[in-house]
Design a protein around this motif. Structure first.
Motif, PDB file in Angstrom:
ATOM      1  N   LEU B  85       0.833  -1.204   0.000  1.00 48.90           N
ATOM      2  CA  LEU B  85       0.000   0.000   0.000  1.00 48.90           C
ATOM      3  C   LEU B  85       0.865   1.251   0.000  1.00 48.90           C
ATOM      4  CD1 LEU B  85      -2.670  -1.408   2.394  1.00 48.90           C
ATOM      5  CD2 LEU B  85      -3.211  -0.325   0.197  1.00 48.90           C
ATOM      6  N   VAL B  88       1.822   1.839  -3.541  1.00 44.73           N
ATOM      7  CA  VAL B  88       0.716   2.436  -4.304  1.00 44.73           C
ATOM      8  C   VAL B  88       0.624   3.927  -3.994  1.00 44.73           C
ATOM      9  CG1 VAL B  88      -1.798   2.500  -4.581  1.00 44.73           C
ATOM     10  CG2 VAL B  88      -0.621   0.302  -4.467  1.00 44.73           C
ATOM     11  N   GLU B  89       0.740   4.255  -2.711  1.00 42.15           N
ATOM     12  CA  GLU B  89       0.650   5.664  -2.300  1.00 42.15           C
ATOM     13  C   GLU B  89       1.748   6.502  -2.959  1.00 42.15           C
ATOM     14  OE1 GLU B  89      -0.339   6.169   1.774  1.00 42.15           O
ATOM     15  OE2 GLU B  89      -1.298   8.033   1.118  1.00 42.15           O
ATOM     16  N   LEU B  92       0.756   7.110  -6.504  1.00 37.61           N
ATOM     17  CA  LEU B  92      -0.350   8.078  -6.579  1.00 37.61           C
ATOM     18  C   LEU B  92       0.143   9.502  -6.363  1.00 37.61           C
ATOM     19  CD1 LEU B  92      -3.563   6.876  -4.732  1.00 37.61           C
ATOM     20  CD2 LEU B  92      -3.297   7.578  -7.100  1.00 37.61           C
ATOM     21  N   ARG B  93       1.100   9.663  -5.474  1.00 43.36           N
ATOM     22  CA  ARG B  93       1.584  11.011  -5.126  1.00 43.36           C
ATOM     23  C   ARG B  93       2.433  11.625  -6.217  1.00 43.36           C
ATOM     24  NH1 ARG B  93      -1.742  11.764  -2.436  1.00 43.36           N
ATOM     25  NH2 ARG B  93      -2.130  11.294  -0.269  1.00 43.36           N
TER      26      ARG B  93
ATOM     27  N   LEU C  51      -9.684  13.375  -1.091  1.00 39.14           N
ATOM     28  CA  LEU C  51     -10.369  12.241  -1.736  1.00 39.14           C
ATOM     29  C   LEU C  51      -9.418  11.067  -1.927  1.00 39.14           C
ATOM     30  CD1 LEU C  51     -12.627  13.796  -4.490  1.00 39.14           C
ATOM     31  CD2 LEU C  51     -13.350  12.112  -2.791  1.00 39.14           C
ATOM     32  N   GLN C  52      -8.170  11.370  -2.285  1.00 38.93           N
ATOM     33  CA  GLN C  52      -7.194  10.291  -2.446  1.00 38.93           C
ATOM     34  C   GLN C  52      -6.930   9.612  -1.109  1.00 38.93           C
ATOM     35  OE1 GLN C  52      -3.884  12.131  -4.376  1.00 38.93           O
ATOM     36  NE2 GLN C  52      -4.669  11.694  -6.416  1.00 38.93           N
ATOM     37  N   GLY C  53      -6.989  10.385  -0.021  1.00 38.45           N
ATOM     38  CA  GLY C  53      -6.839   9.791   1.304  1.00 38.45           C
ATOM     39  C   GLY C  53      -7.953   8.782   1.581  1.00 38.45           C
ATOM     40  N   VAL C  54      -9.189   9.147   1.219  1.00 36.23           N
ATOM     41  CA  VAL C  54     -10.319   8.218   1.379  1.00 36.23           C
ATOM     42  C   VAL C  54     -10.071   6.969   0.521  1.00 36.23           C
ATOM     43  CG1 VAL C  54     -12.774   7.868   0.906  1.00 36.23           C
ATOM     44  CG2 VAL C  54     -12.004  10.010   1.940  1.00 36.23           C
ATOM     45  N   ALA C  55      -9.636   7.182  -0.726  1.00 34.56           N
ATOM     46  CA  ALA C  55      -9.390   6.042  -1.621  1.00 34.56           C
ATOM     47  C   ALA C  55      -8.343   5.104  -1.025  1.00 34.56           C
ATOM     48  CB  ALA C  55      -8.938   6.543  -2.995  1.00 34.56           C
ATOM     49  N   MET C  56      -7.240   5.672  -0.507  1.00 35.74           N
ATOM     50  CA  MET C  56      -6.194   4.821   0.064  1.00 35.74           C
ATOM     51  C   MET C  56      -6.725   4.047   1.271  1.00 35.74           C
ATOM     52  SD  MET C  56      -3.524   4.759  -1.780  1.00 35.74           S
ATOM     53  CE  MET C  56      -2.661   3.653  -0.634  1.00 35.74           C
TER      54      MET C  56
ATOM     55  N   LEU D  41     -14.549   2.731  -4.735  1.00 42.77           N
ATOM     56  CA  LEU D  41     -13.282   3.258  -5.278  1.00 42.77           C
ATOM     57  C   LEU D  41     -13.466   3.798  -6.700  1.00 42.77           C
ATOM     58  CD1 LEU D  41     -10.707   0.629  -3.978  1.00 42.77           C
ATOM     59  CD2 LEU D  41     -10.699   3.087  -3.520  1.00 42.77           C
ATOM     60  N   VAL D  44     -14.987   7.119  -6.341  1.00 41.79           N
ATOM     61  CA  VAL D  44     -14.016   8.116  -5.857  1.00 41.79           C
ATOM     62  C   VAL D  44     -13.169   8.604  -7.032  1.00 41.79           C
ATOM     63  CG1 VAL D  44     -11.994   8.534  -4.397  1.00 41.79           C
ATOM     64  CG2 VAL D  44     -13.902   7.207  -3.500  1.00 41.79           C
ATOM     65  N   THR D  48     -12.843  12.481  -8.378  1.00 41.66           N
ATOM     66  CA  THR D  48     -11.534  13.118  -8.539  1.00 41.66           C
ATOM     67  C   THR D  48     -11.388  13.679  -9.947  1.00 41.66           C
ATOM     68  OG1 THR D  48     -10.635  11.489  -6.995  1.00 41.66           O
ATOM     69  CG2 THR D  48      -9.051  12.754  -8.264  1.00 41.66           C
ATOM     70  N   LEU D  51     -13.359  16.843 -10.274  1.00 43.67           N
ATOM     71  CA  LEU D  51     -12.669  17.975  -9.639  1.00 43.67           C
ATOM     72  C   LEU D  51     -11.544  18.497 -10.528  1.00 43.67           C
ATOM     73  CD1 LEU D  51     -12.312  17.032  -5.871  1.00 43.67           C
ATOM     74  CD2 LEU D  51     -13.165  19.199  -6.768  1.00 43.67           C
TER      75      LEU D  51
END
Lengths: 94, 94, 94, 94
Positions: B85, B88-89, B92-93, C51-56, D41, D44, D48, D51
């Motif tokens: 995870l 993945v993060e 994403l970042r 929103l990405q925080g929720v997704a993670m 997901l 979400v 995103t 947005l």
């Protein structure tokens, strides 16, 4: 025909891209040496970030030179702005 | 020590990465030949997308092999999942 | 039929989403009050990050529960993994 | 003090943001009804993307109005360009 705006920092971009080329070769070595997947993924994220740095540098100069010149001389200003926004959108979508 | 999950597609990853290396050299050539900024930016977006394809391929195998094995044998399953995870993060970042 | 993995943190997700709803209403207020474009853009980036925080968080629980259970019982493990990877890919592409 | 560039499409932005607010409430309902994680997901990712559409619309008008005006009148042009590039960078980083 105007010259690309990035000419002022041409060497800087080439240095960054040569470093990125080295990083991509490093990724091949990691795969070849069967290094741990998560370490390879971390390195892929780092190369992606470096490429985005190059993109931001190019966009910076493009806006300050090509686009700003088009706005100042009022030649193709709208088209140049649309084109630059299209480039931002393509970067965002990746 | 288990082998990385991506071994099954090692050659496939290497082929993709060699192509990406060629694309990065192509970017250098574009800068060197003073090609139009927006065309260079489009190509940067394309290389970034190719790198993300490599990342997704590695993540796919990592989850199917290393992580799934850890879950099945109940050894380090939580740690392996957290680590994946985290990867993945980081993707994403960027 | 198994329950969604995120049930353990259901309230936590709802709290985050209610806060995001408030942020989106805040964005409408900013537009309505004709606030400076760059400030609105900064706030849009902040909502996207939330929103990405929720997704993670959802992905974390999905992997630890639904996917790990499928792997352990060897029922639909491959399909569950493919589906989770598809979700990661959709997040990456945005 | 100039008005924000997005005034020309103010109502359009508000309509999009109200729709996004509705989508965020829809996400809360999905969590509340314990819908399948992967479906949440997917939704979400869709919010995103919506947005980012708002962000691109705001950036478009900001460049065409505030930034182009600053370039034309040569007032604060460099500062305005740096600020806009900073906004692009924050969007890219999310």
């Amino acid at each position: 025909m105007t010259q690309p705006g990035y000419l002022t920092r041409k060497e800087d971009h080439l240095v960054r891209l040569r470093r990125i080329e080295g990083q991509v070769r490093g990724l091949q070595r990691m795969i070849d040496e069967e290094r741990y997947c998560v370490d390879v993924l971390t390195q892929v994220a780092s190369v992606t970030k470096a490429l985005q740095g190059v993109a931001m540098g190019l966009l910076d100069e493009h806006l300050r030179h090509c686009v700003a010149d088009a706005v100042r001389t009022d030649e193709d200003a709208d088209a140049k702005l649309s084109e630059a926004l299209g480039a931002v959108e393509r970067l965002l979508r990746t």
